[in-house]
Design a protein around this motif. Structure first.
Motif, short mmCIF file in Angstrom:
data_model
loop_
_atom_site.label_atom_id
_atom_site.label_comp_id
_atom_site.label_asym_id
_atom_site.label_seq_id
_atom_site.Cartn_x
_atom_site.Cartn_y
_atom_site.Cartn_z
N GLN A 126 33.68 -52.02 24.52
CA GLN A 126 32.44 -51.35 24.16
C GLN A 126 31.23 -52.21 24.47
N ILE A 127 31.30 -53.49 24.14
CA ILE A 127 30.21 -54.41 24.45
C ILE A 127 29.97 -54.43 25.95
N SER A 128 31.05 -54.51 26.71
CA SER A 128 30.94 -54.53 28.17
C SER A 128 30.26 -53.27 28.68
N SER A 129 30.69 -52.13 28.16
CA SER A 129 30.11 -50.87 28.60
C SER A 129 28.62 -50.81 28.31
N SER A 130 28.23 -51.24 27.12
CA SER A 130 26.82 -51.15 26.73
C SER A 130 25.93 -52.02 27.59
N ASP A 172 35.76 -45.88 28.82
CA ASP A 172 37.00 -45.10 28.84
C ASP A 172 38.17 -45.95 28.34
N ARG A 173 38.22 -47.21 28.74
CA ARG A 173 39.24 -48.13 28.25
C ARG A 173 39.12 -48.30 26.73
N ALA A 174 37.87 -48.37 26.26
CA ALA A 174 37.65 -48.56 24.82
C ALA A 174 38.23 -47.41 24.02
N MET A 175 38.06 -46.18 24.50
CA MET A 175 38.60 -45.02 23.79
C MET A 175 40.12 -45.07 23.73
N HIS A 187 39.92 -44.25 13.69
CA HIS A 187 39.17 -43.10 14.19
C HIS A 187 37.68 -43.42 14.36
N LEU A 188 37.14 -44.25 13.49
CA LEU A 188 35.72 -44.56 13.58
C LEU A 188 35.43 -45.43 14.80
N LEU A 189 36.34 -46.35 15.10
CA LEU A 189 36.18 -47.14 16.32
C LEU A 189 36.21 -46.23 17.55
N ALA A 190 37.12 -45.25 17.53
CA ALA A 190 37.18 -44.29 18.63
C ALA A 190 35.90 -43.46 18.69
N GLY A 191 35.32 -43.16 17.53
CA GLY A 191 34.07 -42.42 17.51
C GLY A 191 32.93 -43.18 18.16
N ILE A 192 32.84 -44.48 17.88
CA ILE A 192 31.80 -45.28 18.51
C ILE A 192 32.08 -45.43 20.01
N ALA A 193 33.35 -45.56 20.37
CA ALA A 193 33.69 -45.62 21.79
C ALA A 193 33.25 -44.35 22.50
N THR A 194 33.30 -43.22 21.79
CA THR A 194 32.85 -41.95 22.36
C THR A 194 31.39 -42.02 22.77
N VAL A 216 29.10 -34.18 20.38
CA VAL A 216 29.13 -33.17 19.32
C VAL A 216 30.56 -32.87 18.90
N ARG A 217 31.47 -32.78 19.85
CA ARG A 217 32.87 -32.47 19.51
C ARG A 217 33.47 -33.55 18.61
N ILE A 218 33.25 -34.82 18.93
CA ILE A 218 33.82 -35.89 18.11
C ILE A 218 33.07 -36.02 16.79
#
Length: 409
Positions: free
Chosen positions: A169-173, A189-192, A201-208, A229-231
């Protein structure tokens, strides 16, 4: 040293580290024969990923390994160069988990050490020190991947996956901010995927939000909106979901990022709906917090209201929103958030024709977090617009900042 073949440089630095060929080979996961052939020049050493591994083991800058002097640039002026992009790309292209399926990872990083390194990386990002971060990311990615591959399906394994998800996530940002959108999408995408293995689930939400931001940066506003919106709907507090501060923060940020995507499409009704939903979450949270590195709360929500107005071309509304922000709360936010807001305000002032105020916002942002202004392509566009529309010679502070950014007057 510069004129030596790369194999001889490897042998030289291995000797300086008082490391035998066998020990060096073991740490690298290669045979002693392989090392000997590299050092004698019988075998070529031309893969980025192997070069960086060798540099890590020998504890030296990869530039020294390839016969160049490492650049000693001030972080305030350093953004990212092609060498660093290639290093990060090489790290993202590794598949340690697959390799570990066949062979155990030798000497994996300790979880405690990884935790400290990842926390430091988050702070480096949220303080806007992008040059420092991009130089550290290749090794951090490799270490996090090695830890994730080495530990099993127990608590340590889940934490290793959690830490790797954070590093992605840090890398993506930071890659997105610096204009490397395709790599930003890959890291997100790797983060998700890793977040699902971490069982959070919350980590996946931030990855979204990272995936959606990368899509938005590539001009894919509608998929970014729909994904956020979906997540957000799945993670919404209430029902079977708790109403913890962490969930409120992640849910609120998903709505904010959805609003930004909707603003890019010009859908003002959806923008208002999503911002109102985020406002409710912020009110329930009661203050600005950094749960899951979201910086979510009432103040950050106003920053996003201003940013959404700018995306829809309403600079006047963005300025009005800024004037309603309580300065003590704003000043308590981390530098990256404040500098990002100054950049949004500069765009807003430019939209209403006030190029003097736009320039002042860029200067304020550069004082808060230099890399947020000097390194971002969107900031370069704003500076070019300011210079083009300024009558006569620009003020010396603006001219100096433009020169630091590499924007011609």
């Amino acid at each position: 040293m510069d004129e030596l073949p790369i194999g001889r440089r490897v042998a030289y630095w291995r000797g300086r580290r008082k490391m035998s060929q066998q020990v060096f080979a073991d740490r690298l996961g290669k045979s002693k024969s392989w090392v000997d052939k590299i050092e004698r020049g019988v075998r070529r050493l031309d893969k980025f990923s192997v070069l960086y591994e060798i540099a890590d083991i020998l504890e030296l800058d990869v530039q020294l390994l390839v016969g160049k002097d490492p650049e000693r640039r001030s972080d305030a002026l350093n953004c990212i160069d092609q060498v660093e992009v290639d290093q990060i790309r090489a790290a993202l292209e590794r598949y340690d988990a697959l390799s570990a399926y066949f062979d155990a990872v030798p000497c994996p990083p300790l979880i405690g050490d990884m935790r400290k390194a990842v926390n430091h990386a988050w702070l480096t990002f949220q303080y806007g020190r992008y040059g420092m971060l991009t130089r550290a990311l290749p090794k951090l990615l490799r270490d996090a991947q090695a830890a994730d591959a080495a530990y099993g399906d127990d608590d340590q394994g889940r934490e290793a996956a959690h830490l790797l998800g954070q590093v992605y996530q840090i890398s993506s940002s930071v890659l997105r901010k610096l204009g490397e959108c395709e790599l930003a999408w890959l890291a997100a995408d790797r983060a998700m995927a890793v977040s699902q293995r971490a069982g959070d689930h919350l980590l996946a939400g931030i990855a979204t939000t990272r995936v959606a931001n990368a899509l938005l940066a590539m001009g894919r506003s509608r998929p970014a909106l729909e994904l956020n919106v979906r997540i957000a709907n799945r993670l919404a507090p209430g029902g079977s979901n708790d109403e913890s501060p962490e969930r409120l923060s992640v849910y609120g940020l998903l709505l904010l990022q959805g609003a930004m995507a909707a603003a890019r499409t010009g859908d003002s009704a959806t923008v208002d709906d999503l911002l109102d939903g985020a406002q409710e979450a912020a009110n329930r949270l009661g203050g600005d917090h950094n749960h899951y590195w979201t910086c979510f709360g009432p103040t950050n929500l106003k920053l996003h209201r201003a940013a959404a107005a700018v995306e829809m071309g309403d600079g006047g509304r963005a300025v009005e929103t800024h004037l309603s922000i309580e300065m003590p709360a704003f000043n308590a936010l981390l530098p990256e958030r404040r500098a990002h807001h100054m950049l949004d305000l500069a765009r807003g002032y430019a939209q209403i024709g006030d190029v003097t105020s736009a320039g002042e916002m860029l200067l304020k942002g550069a004082r808060l977090a230099p890399s947020e202004i000097r390194c971002r392509p969107i900031a370069h566009e704003v500076m070019s617009d300011i210079l083009r529309r300024t009558r006569g010679t620009p003020a010396s502070p603006i001219a100096e900042l433009a020169e630091q950014m590499g924007v011609g007057i």
